[in-house]
Motif scaffolding. Structure first.
Motif, PDB file in Angstrom:
ATOM      1  N   ALA A 178       0.816  -1.217   0.000  1.00 61.73           N
ATOM      2  CA  ALA A 178       0.000   0.000   0.000  1.00 61.73           C
ATOM      3  C   ALA A 178       0.849   1.265   0.000  1.00 61.73           C
ATOM      4  CB  ALA A 178      -0.930  -0.003   1.207  1.00 61.73           C
ATOM      5  N   ASP A 179       2.165   1.108   0.044  1.00 59.87           N
ATOM      6  CA  ASP A 179       3.104   2.229   0.038  1.00 59.87           C
ATOM      7  C   ASP A 179       2.877   3.178   1.217  1.00 59.87           C
ATOM      8  OD1 ASP A 179       5.305   3.527  -1.060  1.00 59.87           O
ATOM      9  OD2 ASP A 179       4.060   4.927  -2.199  1.00 59.87           O
ATOM     10  N   VAL A 180       2.633   2.587   2.387  1.00 58.22           N
ATOM     11  CA  VAL A 180       2.506   3.375   3.619  1.00 58.22           C
ATOM     12  C   VAL A 180       3.896   3.819   4.051  1.00 58.22           C
ATOM     13  CG1 VAL A 180       1.841   3.296   6.056  1.00 58.22           C
ATOM     14  CG2 VAL A 180       0.415   2.159   4.333  1.00 58.22           C
ATOM     15  N   LYS A 181       4.019   5.080   4.464  1.00 57.89           N
ATOM     16  CA  LYS A 181       5.332   5.627   4.812  1.00 57.89           C
ATOM     17  C   LYS A 181       5.523   5.853   6.307  1.00 57.89           C
ATOM     18  CE  LYS A 181       6.809   5.805   0.599  1.00 57.89           C
ATOM     19  NZ  LYS A 181       7.808   4.782   0.164  1.00 57.89           N
ATOM     20  N   LYS A 182       4.457   5.699   7.097  1.00 59.84           N
ATOM     21  CA  LYS A 182       4.554   6.012   8.524  1.00 59.84           C
ATOM     22  C   LYS A 182       3.703   5.030   9.320  1.00 59.84           C
ATOM     23  CE  LYS A 182       3.871   9.968  11.642  1.00 59.84           C
ATOM     24  NZ  LYS A 182       3.447  11.385  11.685  1.00 59.84           N
ATOM     25  N   VAL A 183       4.336   4.354  10.295  1.00 62.50           N
ATOM     26  CA  VAL A 183       3.636   3.346  11.102  1.00 62.50           C
ATOM     27  C   VAL A 183       3.959   3.554  12.574  1.00 62.50           C
ATOM     28  CG1 VAL A 183       3.407   0.881  11.610  1.00 62.50           C
ATOM     29  CG2 VAL A 183       3.679   1.650   9.229  1.00 62.50           C
ATOM     30  N   VAL A 184       2.930   3.533  13.396  1.00 59.26           N
ATOM     31  CA  VAL A 184       3.097   3.474  14.850  1.00 59.26           C
ATOM     32  C   VAL A 184       2.622   2.089  15.271  1.00 59.26           C
ATOM     33  CG1 VAL A 184       2.338   4.384  17.077  1.00 59.26           C
ATOM     34  CG2 VAL A 184       2.873   5.954  15.200  1.00 59.26           C
ATOM     35  N   ASN A 185       3.542   1.310  15.835  1.00 56.10           N
ATOM     36  CA  ASN A 185       3.287  -0.100  16.114  1.00 56.10           C
ATOM     37  C   ASN A 185       3.250  -0.366  17.614  1.00 56.10           C
ATOM     38  OD1 ASN A 185       3.269  -3.035  15.736  1.00 56.10           O
ATOM     39  ND2 ASN A 185       5.394  -2.940  16.401  1.00 56.10           N
ATOM     40  N   LEU A 186       2.199  -1.018  18.075  1.00 54.76           N
ATOM     41  CA  LEU A 186       2.082  -1.373  19.488  1.00 54.76           C
ATOM     42  C   LEU A 186       2.896  -2.625  19.771  1.00 54.76           C
ATOM     43  CD1 LEU A 186       0.710  -0.715  22.224  1.00 54.76           C
ATOM     44  CD2 LEU A 186      -1.043  -2.390  21.599  1.00 54.76           C
ATOM     45  N   SER A 187       3.969  -2.463  20.516  1.00 55.08           N
ATOM     46  CA  SER A 187       4.807  -3.579  20.924  1.00 55.08           C
ATOM     47  C   SER A 187       4.652  -3.761  22.429  1.00 55.08           C
ATOM     48  CB  SER A 187       6.265  -3.316  20.513  1.00 55.08           C
ATOM     49  OG  SER A 187       7.079  -4.428  20.770  1.00 55.08           O
ATOM     50  N   SER A 188       5.737  -4.003  23.149  1.00 49.55           N
ATOM     51  CA  SER A 188       5.630  -4.223  24.596  1.00 49.55           C
ATOM     52  C   SER A 188       6.973  -4.028  25.263  1.00 49.55           C
ATOM     53  CB  SER A 188       5.126  -5.639  24.883  1.00 49.55           C
ATOM     54  OG  SER A 188       5.174  -5.930  26.278  1.00 49.55           O
ATOM     55  N   ILE A 189       6.930  -3.645  26.507  1.00 51.51           N
ATOM     56  CA  ILE A 189       8.101  -3.721  27.358  1.00 51.51           C
ATOM     57  C   ILE A 189       8.629  -5.152  27.291  1.00 51.51           C
ATOM     58  CG2 ILE A 189       6.869  -4.361  29.481  1.00 51.51           C
ATOM     59  CD1 ILE A 189       8.606  -2.271  30.942  1.00 51.51           C
ATOM     60  N   GLY A 190       9.930  -5.312  27.209  1.00 49.79           N
ATOM     61  CA  GLY A 190      10.513  -6.642  27.100  1.00 49.79           C
ATOM     62  C   GLY A 190      10.728  -7.126  25.683  1.00 49.79           C
ATOM     63  N   ALA A 191      10.279  -6.340  24.701  1.00 46.34           N
ATOM     64  CA  ALA A 191      10.389  -6.780  23.303  1.00 46.34           C
ATOM     65  C   ALA A 191      11.817  -6.675  22.770  1.00 46.34           C
ATOM     66  CB  ALA A 191       9.436  -5.987  22.413  1.00 46.34           C
ATOM     67  N   HIS A 192      12.736  -6.197  23.580  1.00 41.09           N
ATOM     68  CA  HIS A 192      14.149  -6.186  23.168  1.00 41.09           C
ATOM     69  C   HIS A 192      14.746  -7.585  23.230  1.00 41.09           C
ATOM     70  CE1 HIS A 192      14.281  -6.040  27.545  1.00 41.09           C
ATOM     71  NE2 HIS A 192      15.569  -6.342  27.527  1.00 41.09           N
ATOM     72  N   LEU A 193      14.049  -8.509  23.907  1.00 36.18           N
ATOM     73  CA  LEU A 193      14.563  -9.864  24.110  1.00 36.18           C
ATOM     74  C   LEU A 193      13.998 -10.832  23.083  1.00 36.18           C
ATOM     75  CD1 LEU A 193      14.152  -9.946  27.983  1.00 36.18           C
ATOM     76  CD2 LEU A 193      16.333  -9.888  26.735  1.00 36.18           C
ATOM     77  N   ASN A 194      14.852 -11.675  22.561  1.00 37.65           N
ATOM     78  CA  ASN A 194      14.445 -12.681  21.579  1.00 37.65           C
ATOM     79  C   ASN A 194      14.159 -14.004  22.286  1.00 37.65           C
ATOM     80  OD1 ASN A 194      13.940 -14.222  19.325  1.00 37.65           O
ATOM     81  ND2 ASN A 194      16.094 -14.418  18.735  1.00 37.65           N
TER      82      ASN A 194
END
Length: 297
Positions: free
Chosen positions: A99-115
């Motif tokens: 859709a050629d979207v150029k801007k996204v605000v994504n709901l993630s979470s605390i702790g998402a730095h960990l794999n």
């Protein structure tokens, strides 16, 4: 701006839509439930009814949007919870590109730095990684803390066992957030310029588990309400007995382990945000109302 919001009329998506509409933006809300159409339109938004598993639908709906807000709704029926979350992220990413979207605000979470080792949050780590590969798309990952409203699920424990508890002790630090504070942060990010891939932590209060119990206990007229630390096995079995599927119980137990070890919050405390306005004592009034209502059920 033309803004598309996923998450139907959820705890974040609805107040987010209301803020954006009140500021004069054209908002489309995606929902899988056609019965929500009237309520969405009454807010002043356009309803887009379809499945987030349908990338063609997502592409059509995202097309022409100046910004998109993405979130992965929970699915307690998923046989592989991390895989489910990742698959929705992949669907969003394909549609964003198409859709050629150029801007996204994504709901993630605390702790998402960990794999891994974080239960359901590991899937949100995967979504962040997928989005970060999108060339030419500005991405803001929101990493909120533990939702106050998740504490409502503990009302039955208080009613039937007279305790609050999990597989970590009363001295373990918790970071909490109100969905309205997340919505305010999301609205702020959507309406401002940002480039590249970046992260914003969102929290309303920081309290130890025992303090949370004391505040909620006082609010419901049980000032001596104790916090009880369970073993991992007890926590898992308690969730199974409460009716949660094994996959979900396993994930939530793992998240408790990450909380107990402190690793869940390591990156948060390295990038500590200014706390938002809704404090634990503010939420305690809502908790008391919910607890009192449950007494009559």
């Amino acid at each position: 701006m033309k803004i598309t919001i996923t998450g139907s009329l959820g705890n974040i998506s609805k107040p987010l839509a209301q803020q954006l509409i009140s500021n004069g933006h054209q908002v489309t809300i995606i929902s899988s439930n056609a019965d929500k159409t009237n309520a969405i339109e009454q807010l002043g938004a356009k309803a887009a009814i379809g499945s987030i598993n349908d990338t063609d639908f997502l592409t059509r709906t995202f097309k022409g949007s100046d910004a998109v807000y993405t979130m992965v709704p929970p699915s307690f029926s998923a046989a592989d919870y991390r895989g489910y979350i990742k698959s929705i992220g992949e669907n969003y990413a394909k549609a964003i590109v198409a859709a050629d979207v150029k801007k996204v605000v994504n709901l993630s979470s605390i702790g998402a730095h960990l794999n891994g080792g974080t239960g359901p949050i590991a899937g949100l780590h995967d979504v962040e990684q997928i989005f970060n590969t999108l060339d030419g798309v500005a991405i803001k990952h929101l990493r909120p803390a533990y939702f106050y409203i998740n504490l409502f699920s503990n009302i039955d424990m208080i009613k039937h066992a007279g305790i609050l508890g999990s597989n970590y002790g009363p001295q373990i630090q918790q970071v909490l957030v109100h969905p309205n504070d997340i919505a305010a942060a999301a609205a702020e990010e959507i309406q401002q310029n940002f480039n590249g891939k970046s992260i914003r932590y969102i929290a309303s209060d920081e309290r130890k588990a025992g303090e949370i119990t004391a505040v909620l206990g006082k609010a419901i007229g049980k000032p001596e309400l104790p916090w009880v630390e369970f073993s991992d096995e007890q926590a898992y079995e308690g969730m199974i007995q409460a009716g949660l599927p094994a996959e979900i119980a396993k994930n939530f137990t793992e998240m408790g382990v990450a909380t107990r070890s402190g690793k869940l919050y390591e990156d948060y405390f390295l990038n500590q945000p200014v706390l938002s306005k809704t404090k634990l004592e503010d939420f305690a009034g809502d908790f008391a109302l919910a607890y009192q209502a449950s007494q009559h059920q």
